[in-house]
Design a protein around this motif. Structure first.
Motif, mmCIF file in Angstrom:
data_model
loop_
_atom_site.group_PDB
_atom_site.id
_atom_site.type_symbol
_atom_site.label_atom_id
_atom_site.label_comp_id
_atom_site.label_asym_id
_atom_site.label_seq_id
_atom_site.Cartn_x
_atom_site.Cartn_y
_atom_site.Cartn_z
ATOM 1 N N UNK A 182 9.064 -5.566 -7.672
ATOM 2 C CA UNK A 182 9.997 -6.470 -8.335
ATOM 3 C C UNK A 182 11.408 -5.902 -8.220
ATOM 4 N N UNK A 183 12.297 -6.690 -7.645
ATOM 5 C CA UNK A 183 13.637 -6.173 -7.420
ATOM 6 C C UNK A 183 14.496 -6.270 -8.668
ATOM 7 N N UNK A 184 14.113 -7.162 -9.555
ATOM 8 C CA UNK A 184 14.946 -7.294 -10.759
ATOM 9 C C UNK A 184 14.154 -7.053 -12.038
ATOM 10 N N UNK A 185 13.186 -6.140 -11.929
ATOM 11 C CA UNK A 185 12.413 -5.806 -13.129
ATOM 12 C C UNK A 185 11.882 -4.388 -13.031
ATOM 13 N N UNK A 186 11.030 -3.989 -13.982
ATOM 14 C CA UNK A 186 10.472 -2.639 -13.917
ATOM 15 C C UNK A 186 9.172 -2.662 -13.116
ATOM 16 N N UNK A 187 8.872 -1.542 -12.485
ATOM 17 C CA UNK A 187 7.660 -1.405 -11.689
ATOM 18 C C UNK A 187 6.970 -0.100 -12.073
ATOM 19 N N UNK A 188 5.686 -0.182 -12.356
ATOM 20 C CA UNK A 188 4.947 1.034 -12.719
ATOM 21 C C UNK A 188 3.688 1.121 -11.864
ATOM 22 N N UNK A 189 3.514 2.254 -11.236
ATOM 23 C CA UNK A 189 2.364 2.458 -10.349
ATOM 24 C C UNK A 189 1.398 3.428 -11.024
ATOM 25 N N UNK A 190 0.178 2.959 -11.283
ATOM 26 C CA UNK A 190 -0.797 3.806 -11.963
ATOM 27 C C UNK A 190 -1.788 4.344 -10.934
ATOM 28 N N UNK A 191 -1.914 5.656 -10.846
ATOM 29 C CA UNK A 191 -2.827 6.255 -9.869
ATOM 30 C C UNK A 191 -3.772 7.216 -10.575
ATOM 31 N N UNK A 192 -4.886 7.457 -9.918
ATOM 32 C CA UNK A 192 -5.891 8.301 -10.555
ATOM 33 C C UNK A 192 -6.446 9.291 -9.555
ATOM 34 N N UNK A 193 -7.010 10.394 -10.046
ATOM 35 C CA UNK A 193 -7.539 11.411 -9.154
ATOM 36 C C UNK A 193 -8.613 10.850 -8.234
ATOM 37 N N UNK A 194 -8.925 11.444 -7.104
ATOM 38 C CA UNK A 194 -8.432 12.757 -6.695
ATOM 39 C C UNK A 194 -6.998 12.730 -6.153
#
Ligand code: BG6
Length: 480
Positions: free
Chosen positions: A137-149
């Motif tokens: 999103x260019x005009x908003x917030x972006x959150x990337x959730x990642x998990x192990x390994x």
């Protein structure tokens, strides 16, 4: 009225993690009113699935307890949609972007996108790149959730970190260690920093040793292929148990702000020297005595000559003023006698003791099952004796907080993501510091094929465990 919108995109939506953890956690939040009002949850995976079928699959893994919850589940499912596409081509991600924009254009407030990667490591990097290029999103917030390994050692972890950092800012990345979402792990900081008497005794002058234990009564059960590549040290100790250690040992952060908290945690990790083979006891389970439970080497995914440990105990020393000389003993294993995770703080001997029967105090934080905090203390044996007897001040949650349902770790962490609070997520430098402690040991074990000590399925661990733990300073108390 609230004009903000939130689009949660679950990548790998047709996989086990998504159905088992992500969707039920999202429903748990929804049910309790913790999901923002204008939310849409878009599942994304390779397979073509009709929306109705997809919703049926989501709901089949969610338990409802009454009619009201059933109604809420129907409402929740209406917020769930599905898009299919590849992880290494732009078209699917473009479709995702269009679906997100469709939601966002209805609201004038802030726009939030959460990308939840419930994905196998092999598609991690292409998916994170594709998302950044096509669905960001260019005009908003972006959150990337990642998990192990997060890699297998320092080098591979750094490679993965660099690949992510090429497209995403560190403050957009949420690395999950689901133990940080567990109620009793979250309780540790409060116990330490909001109780004067515990805070005052929290150092090498008062604490003799710390034990952090993870036990599971099940074997690898179909995950043998994955497990054999990683082993118990990477699966549990390097992340879940080490994270607990840092919270037990950290200095009080200046505030509860994520950077303040993580600054203190990383200092603990940097004060720990890399482990050597002499610091560990390794084990591997064999079949149970009665022949009912298979051994590790019987798992079809495991090579017959595998030396991968399914049990490990290790002793850590933290080279700082507070902890110098205090052993932190971490133990974890599969196919053991019980299901239990706990933190056991053992205090020093009473100096100049005058009473028979006195033992070391212990503060135990039982993470699971049956959450509890209890303090073992010397009490006068009731009756005509004047000896001391070990007793407990017992804060069992089932009694004290019987009306509270303890949320699943994923509920608590996804709520943090929705709020943008990163205190319970792993920062890149923390991950580096954690790998530095383990990498030389892991390489040596693999290079030299260090043989683990066998233990029977259902045992407490390898036979030498008790003497190993006592050798590192733990004094067995009654009722242990
Ligand atoms: C995972 C490990 O991270 O944690 C599994 O990969 C393990 O092997 C699991 O079973 C334990 O988590 P929990 O929440 O069930 O204690």
């Amino acid at each position: 009225p609230n004009k903000d919108s939130t689009v949660v995109i679950v990548l790998g939506a047709s996989g086990d993690l998504a159905f088992k953890k992500t969707y039920p956690a999202l429903f748990g939040l929804f049910k309790n009113g913790f999901v923002p009002p204008h939310v849409q949850i878009i599942g994304y995976a390779r397979s073509h699935i009709e929306l109705d079928d997809f919703r049926k699959r989501v709901s089949s893994r969610i338990k409802t307890n009454n009619d009201e919850e059933k109604k809420l589940l129907d409402e929740f499912l209406k917020k769930c949609t599905y898009v299919s596409g590849q992880y290494d081509k732009p078209e699917g991600f473009q479709k995702l972007n269009a679906a997100a924009e469709e939601v966002e254009k209805k609201y004038q407030g802030q726009k939030h996108r959460v990308f939840y990667m419930a994905l196998p490591p092999s598609v991690f990097i292409p998916a994170s790149e594709g998302l950044r290029q096509n669905a960001y999103s260019k005009n908003g917030s972006n959150r990337l959730v990642v998990e192990k390994p997060f890699g297998k050692d320092l080098e591979s972890s750094k490679e993965l970190a660099a690949a992510l950092a090429a497209h995403w800012q560190e403050d957009e990345i949420y690395r999950i260690d689901h133990y940080l979402g567990k109620e009793m792990v979250k309780n540790l900081m409060i116990l330490r920093f909001a109780n004067v008497f515990l805070g005052a005794a929290w150092d090498r002058f008062h604490i003799h040793n710390v034990q952090i234990t993870f036990k599971e009564p099940i074997g690898t059960e179909g995950r043998g292929g994955y497990f054999d590549e990683f082993g118990i040290i990477r699966d549990i100790m390097q992340n879940h148990l080490l994270q607990i250690l840092t919270i037990v040992a950290m200095e009080k952060p200046v505030t509860l702000d994520a950077e303040d908290v993580r600054n203190e945690k990383v200092k603990v990790l940097r004060a720990i020297a890399p482990l050597t083979v002499d610091d560990v006891l390794l084990g591997q389970y064999t079949g149970s005595k009665d022949g009912k439970e298979p051994g590790y080497l019987d798992d079809p995914g495991v090579p017959k000559d595998s030396v991968t440990p399914t049990f490990a105990a290790a002793v850590f020393y933290i080279n700082n003023e507070r902890w110098d000389g205090v052993p932190f003993i971490l133990k974890c294993g599969k196919a053991l006698n019980e299901h239990k995770t706990e933190v056991r703080i053992q205090f020093q001997d009473v100096a100049g003791n005058i009473y028979p029967g006195v033992e070391r105090n212990e503060l135990v934080i039982r993470v699971q099952p049956k959450e509890a905090v209890y303090l073992k203390l010397n009490n006068k044996q009731p009756g005509l004796s004047s000896n001391a007897v070990m007793s407990e001040l017992d804060l069992s949650y089932s009694k004290r907080y019987s009306d509270v349902k303890i949320p699943d770790a994923y509920e608590s962490l996804i709520l943090d993501v929705l709020k943008g609070d990163k205190a319970n997520f792993v920062r890149d430098d923390e991950l580096d510091a954690a790998w530095k402690i383990f990498t030389p040991l892991l390489h040596k074990i693999e290079r030299e094929k260090v043989k683990p000590e066998p233990y029977e399925f259902g045992a407490r661990g390898p036979a030498s465990l008790n003497s190993w733990v006592e050798g590192h300073g733990y004094a067995r108390t009654k009722g242990y």
